[in-house]
Design a protein around this motif. Structure first.
Motif: not given
Length: 178
Positions: A112-113, A115-116, A119-120, A125, A130-131, A133-135
């Motif tokens: 997940l790290l 991927v986010t 994405l960032s 994006y 949000w990417p 923040d999610l990271h």
């Protein structure tokens, strides 16, 4: 489902498992303090490749019983919690059910790290909060799980009278009483 321990057992963790474990551990720590930039991304993607390699190894490439994967059942977890409470442990090698579950969660967080983080950096994006923040959220959860992992290794080493850290360094079974 713990794997029964045998007298002929000479390897708890194979060289491949130990190398990937320690490299991922090192890189997670380094990346936690290395906020951004080329090296952060390189190390993050390298961790992802190590996790992928370890998953392939555990699913298809190894014959070492302790390096294979199993899905802990609720019954396995309840039995393990009972063992912790009574401090009477069935002999086994490899991860206990809670440890195996933690491994899967740690690896999922690393994926997940990656991927986010990716994405960032995409055009779609770029500039979105949000990417990132999610990271950061996944990074903090991973760091908390790493601290829990270390505490669990210390606790289980004491309770089982086995030096689990030494096992992850040497690959061989060890008792703290020796």
């Amino acid at each position: 489902m713990s794997i029964p321990e045998t007298k002929t057992q000479t390897v708890v963790w194979t060289v491949f498992v130990r190398i990937t474990h320690w490299l991922v551990a090192l890189f997670v720590i380094v990346n936690f303090f290395n906020d951004t930039g080329f090296w952060h991304r390189f190390i993050g993607y390298f961790c992802l490749a190590l996790v992928f390699a370890r998953v392939c190894y555990g699913l298809w490439l190894t014959k070492a019983v302790s390096s294979k994967f199993y899905l802990p059942t609720i019954a396995n977890i309840k039995l393990h919690v009972h063992e912790i409470r009574t401090q009477i442990f069935a002999p086994h090698i490899g991860h206990n059910p809670l440890g195996q579950l933690a491994v899967y969660i740690i690896w999922m967080l690393i994926v997940l790290l990656a991927v986010t983080g990716w994405l960032s950096r995409t055009d779609t994006y770029w500039g979105e909060d949000w990417p990132v923040d999610l990271h950061m959220f996944f990074s903090n959860v991973l760091q908390g799980l790493v601290m829990l992992h270390i505490a669990a290794v210390v606790l289980m080493s004491k309770l089982q009278k086995k030096n689990l850290l030494k096992q992850m360094i040497s690959g061989k079974p060890s008792d703290t009483t020796r």
